[in-house]
Design an enzyme around this catalytic site. Structure first.
Site, PDB file in Angstrom:
ATOM      1  N   GLY A  30      18.832   5.564  45.550  1.00 43.55           N
ATOM      2  CA  GLY A  30      19.423   5.978  44.817  1.00 43.55           C
ATOM      3  C   GLY A  30      18.140   6.314  43.551  1.00 43.55           C
ATOM      4  O   GLY A  30      18.262   7.406  43.107  1.00 43.55           O
ATOM      5  N   HIS A  59      24.827  20.748  42.797  1.00 42.02           N
ATOM      6  CA  HIS A  59      24.103  19.343  43.242  1.00 42.02           C
ATOM      7  C   HIS A  59      25.033  18.344  42.968  1.00 42.02           C
ATOM      8  O   HIS A  59      24.797  17.445  43.759  1.00 42.02           O
ATOM      9  CB  HIS A  59      22.687  19.569  42.439  1.00 42.02           C
ATOM     10  N   GLU A  83       1.080  -0.384  40.601  1.00 43.26           N
ATOM     11  CA  GLU A  83       2.010  -1.701  40.455  1.00 43.26           C
ATOM     12  C   GLU A  83       3.209  -1.261  41.145  1.00 43.26           C
ATOM     13  O   GLU A  83       3.959  -2.195  42.001  1.00 43.26           O
ATOM     14  CB  GLU A  83       2.054  -2.229  39.261  1.00 43.26           C
ATOM     15  N   HIS A 101      -2.288  -7.054  26.883  1.00 41.45           N
ATOM     16  CA  HIS A 101      -2.307  -7.749  28.166  1.00 41.45           C
ATOM     17  C   HIS A 101      -1.624  -9.104  27.808  1.00 41.45           C
ATOM     18  O   HIS A 101      -1.301  -9.778  28.845  1.00 41.45           O
ATOM     19  CB  HIS A 101      -3.858  -7.992  28.693  1.00 41.45           C
TER      20      HIS A 101
END
Length: 724
Positions: free
Chosen positions: A138, A300, A458, A520
């Site tokens: 989904g 749609h 990632e 970071h």
């Protein structure tokens, strides 16, 4: 764990050929038209849904289920099946109607109950909820990315079980088919994963891309005009194009031909291409042959309306006055797939038995993996460390755990999103999972290797690991920095929703990483991850807790986990001495690491209770020393996983964190925002306190930042005294 000396089974099993030759009789066409009408009826009855793609792709799904894929309608866990993933999960009716037609667990009343409470046909396909659904889809793009993971897992399992069989002849050969939409192809995660699939030369992966050029905002030209076929060729894919619009430019479609034979031929060619993944770009008209809403955004994501449904049925030659009308004879013909699949499965079972007899050691491994059993020697494989003030980074301890597990758990494999040396995710001596020709001086590759390289991708890494793990026979992990867990968060959420035991190794867990600075340094991430229901967030305090964290994560098979690990060295705490508890308490989520004592060292009720995780546990231990020296009996609780602690019985939780009029004051210590700790620090008798970080860090030495922002024993002791 292969039997190299044993001969492979004779190449009598053909896993490349389609399930049967091309068949699209008048009866088949009429059944497909019936499925189109059912798509409209189901959405009309629900009042909402996505009928357009389900209508126009009914003949596509029919070819896959009836003619191309090997499947058993009675057993959706059969190892010999091909896998189907509806990446365009909003068009869930595509799959539900094929499962209904094949007699694979859904009946007409299930179609009628679309998107209603308690039904087996929810708005998007859900793994574990509907028979025949391989993954939850989904969120666009993730189905395709998990399909890449499925293809990874198939190749790894083939290498473990039957590496020497001729291509396409092993019981462990199968194909992964993905049905994707324009929206899927636009998502970045699909691009990341597709790039990896081309690099890995995953010849068992076939993606059918429905290029209908319509989305919720109508014409995709408003935002999407690239040449997808050429992009996938650049990725290294085998690309074919099938156009049912007869070459129409833009949306001026005047002729439309559902050339299902051309599609079938493309699918067969894709299966035969064993050296590259395959993309079939299929140009369709959404909602065809709906009379006025076809090829528009209006079909749609909303129901057609009474007049449009009637017009659709008239265009299909069906009775517009009936709803959910299925000819029993047509349905019986569709469900004859059970007989064909049973015949094929008998051949597969014979080949599987021949493989078992030829490879008894590998057969024992298969039985263990299929039974979800841990290996012999599992508990004994974990390393342990003696107390050491200088210590070891928990990321380094994690790397030692993985290397120690390598010979014991062949099913465990993984890698990093281009941070292997920083995440310590490489099992020493294990080859890379890349085609041998892509080997480098640094990484020795093997198509059945064990070390995964995701590159700087990632999100795709998280989704691929989900696909690998949900396959069921192997366990996969992926590493990156904790701050970049944000990039894979949607995949982590989906793993939690599915209850698949993916493992995410997130290192560089706090301002303690130092000079890389605030971009970071995670601050809000622990709280944000703990907010995901069903995700275990595990932040061990030292090397021994890290080993127990890995052990407990691997003992669980019903949920994902994130291991939160330090860049900097942490003291290895004493165990079973000086009043310190063994690290096995990690398995319960939180435990009394060291308890309160009186001036003579005898146990006594605590006046202060310090709760900490990760690198801050040693800070809490130092604060306890100072408070004890001041005559304040102090308990330290290490709480590596609040989710595991919440699962413990009430008596245990009350024992670790006592409450009541005489309860100790509580102080939490964690180098992140304090939000998750109010529940555990505020009591009936005390508001508690939270030593936390409510702002971003800066670029400086990690130890200096910890001191500057109050993560010292002295500061924690002072906060505690203030409460007292």
């Amino acid at each position: 764990m292969t039997d190299a000396a044993q001969p492979s089974i004779p190449p009598t099993l053909d896993r490349v050929a389609p399930a049967r030759g091309f068949v699209y009789s008048e009866q088949d066409r009429r059944m497909v038209d019936t499925l189109k009408a059912l798509s409209a009826d189901a959405v009309e009855k629900a009042g909402h849904g996505h009928p357009g793609t389900a209508i126009s792709l009914a003949p596509v799904a029919w070819q896959l289920y009836q003619n191309v894929m090997h499947l058993d309608p009675t057993d959706d866990r059969w190892e010999g099946r091909d896998r189907f993933i509806l990446s365009a999960g909003h068009a869930s009716l595509i799959q539900y109607l094929q499962l209904f037609a094949a007699g694979a667990g859904l009946e007409l009343e299930d179609i009628q109950a679309l998107r209603t409470e308690g039904s087996r046909t929810p708005g998007h396909p859900e793994y574990g909820h509907t028979h025949g659904v391989e993954v939850t889809t989904g969120p666009l793009g993730q189905g395709l990315a998990m399909g890449v993971g499925f293809a990874y897992e198939q190749r790894r399992v083939r290498g473990l079980m039957d590496p020497d069989a001729a291509p396409g002849t092993s019981p462990f050969d199968h194909h992964v088919f993905v049905l994707a939409s324009d929206g899927d192809i636009q998502e970045g995660v699909a691009a990341e994963a597709s790039s990896l699939a081309g690099h890995q030369e995953l010849g068992n992966l076939v993606v059918v891309y429905d290029a209908n050029r319509i989305s919720i905002e109508d014409d995709t030209d408003v935002a999407f005009t690239e040449d997808v076929a050429r992009r996938y060729e650049a990725y290294g894919w085998h690309v074919q194009e099938v156009d049912w619009t007869n070459g129409a430019q833009g949306h001026a479609v005047t002729e439309y031909t559902e050339d299902v034979e051309a599609l079938y031929d493309a699918l067969v060619a894709a299966k035969a291409e064993t050296g590259r993944p395959s993309l079939i770009k299929l140009r369709t008209v959404i909602g065809w042959p709906s009379p006025t809403k076809q090829n528009t955004g209006g079909i749609h994501g909303s129901k057609l309306g009474t007049d449009e449904v009637a017009g659709l049925k008239e265009g299909l030659g069906l009775d517009p006055t009936t709803t959910f009308d299925v000819d029993p004879e047509l349905l019986a013909g569709a469900r004859s797939i059970a007989e064909r699949s049973a015949e094929y499965r008998r051949g597969w079972e014979a080949a599987f038995q021949a493989w078992r007899e030829a490879h008894p050691e590998n057969a024992r491994l298969y039985d263990r993996l299929a039974g979800r059993e841990l290996p012999a020697g599992f508990a004994e494989a974990f390393p342990s460390w003696d107390a050491d003030e200088k210590g070891l980074a928990t990321r380094a301890a994690s790397g030692e755990v993985l290397t120690a597990l390598a010979p014991v758990m062949p099913e465990l494999w993984g890698g990093s999103a281009d941070l292997a040396g920083s995440n310590n995710t490489t099992m020493k001596g294990e080859p890379s999972f890349i085609p041998a020709r892509r080997s480098t001086a640094t990484w020795q590759g093997h198509e059945h290797g064990r070390t995964l390289h995701f590159g700087v991708r990632e999100f795709a890494a998280g989704a691929i690991v989900n696909g690998i793990t949900i396959g069921g026979l192997t366990r996969a992990y992926v590493g990156t920095f904790l701050t970049f867990s944000d990039y894979m968060r949607a995949a982590v959420r989906l793993a939690a929703l599915m209850g698949t035991p993916s493992t995410y190794v997130w290192t560089h867990d706090s301002i303690g990483l130092g000079e890389d600075g605030p971009t970071h340094q995670p601050v809000e991430h622990l709280a944000a991850l703990r907010a995901i229901p069903g995700l275990d967030v595990v932040r061990p305090a030292d090397a021994n807790e890290t080993a127990w964290a890995w052990r407990t994560v691997l003992e669980h098979r019903d949920r994902p986990a994130g291991l939160i690990l330090s860049r900097q060295s942490l003291p290895v705490l004493p165990r079973d001495t000086d009043g310190f508890a063994p690290a096995s308490g990690v398995a319960r989520g939180a435990y009394v690491l060291v308890d309160a004592t009186d001036a003579d060292g005898a146990p006594t009720p605590a006046r202060a209770l310090l709760i900490a995780t990760g690198s801050e546990v040693s800070v809490a231990v130092r604060a306890r020393e100072l408070l004890q020296a001041d005559g304040v009996p102090t308990r330290v609780v290490s709480a590596p996983c609040l989710e595991w602690f919440a699962e413990q019985d009430e008596a245990y939780r009350a024992e670790v964190l006592p409450d009541g009029p005489d309860a100790p004051v509580r102080v939490s210590v964690e180098a992140g925002i304090g939000m998750p700790w109010f529940e555990h620090t505020v009591t009936a008798s005390s508001p508690g306190a939270r030593v936390s970080l409510e702002h971003y860090g800066e670029s400086a030495d990690g130890a200096r930042l910890m001191e500057k922002y109050g993560f010292t024993g002295e500061h924690v002791a002072a906060v505690t005294r203030g409460l007292l």
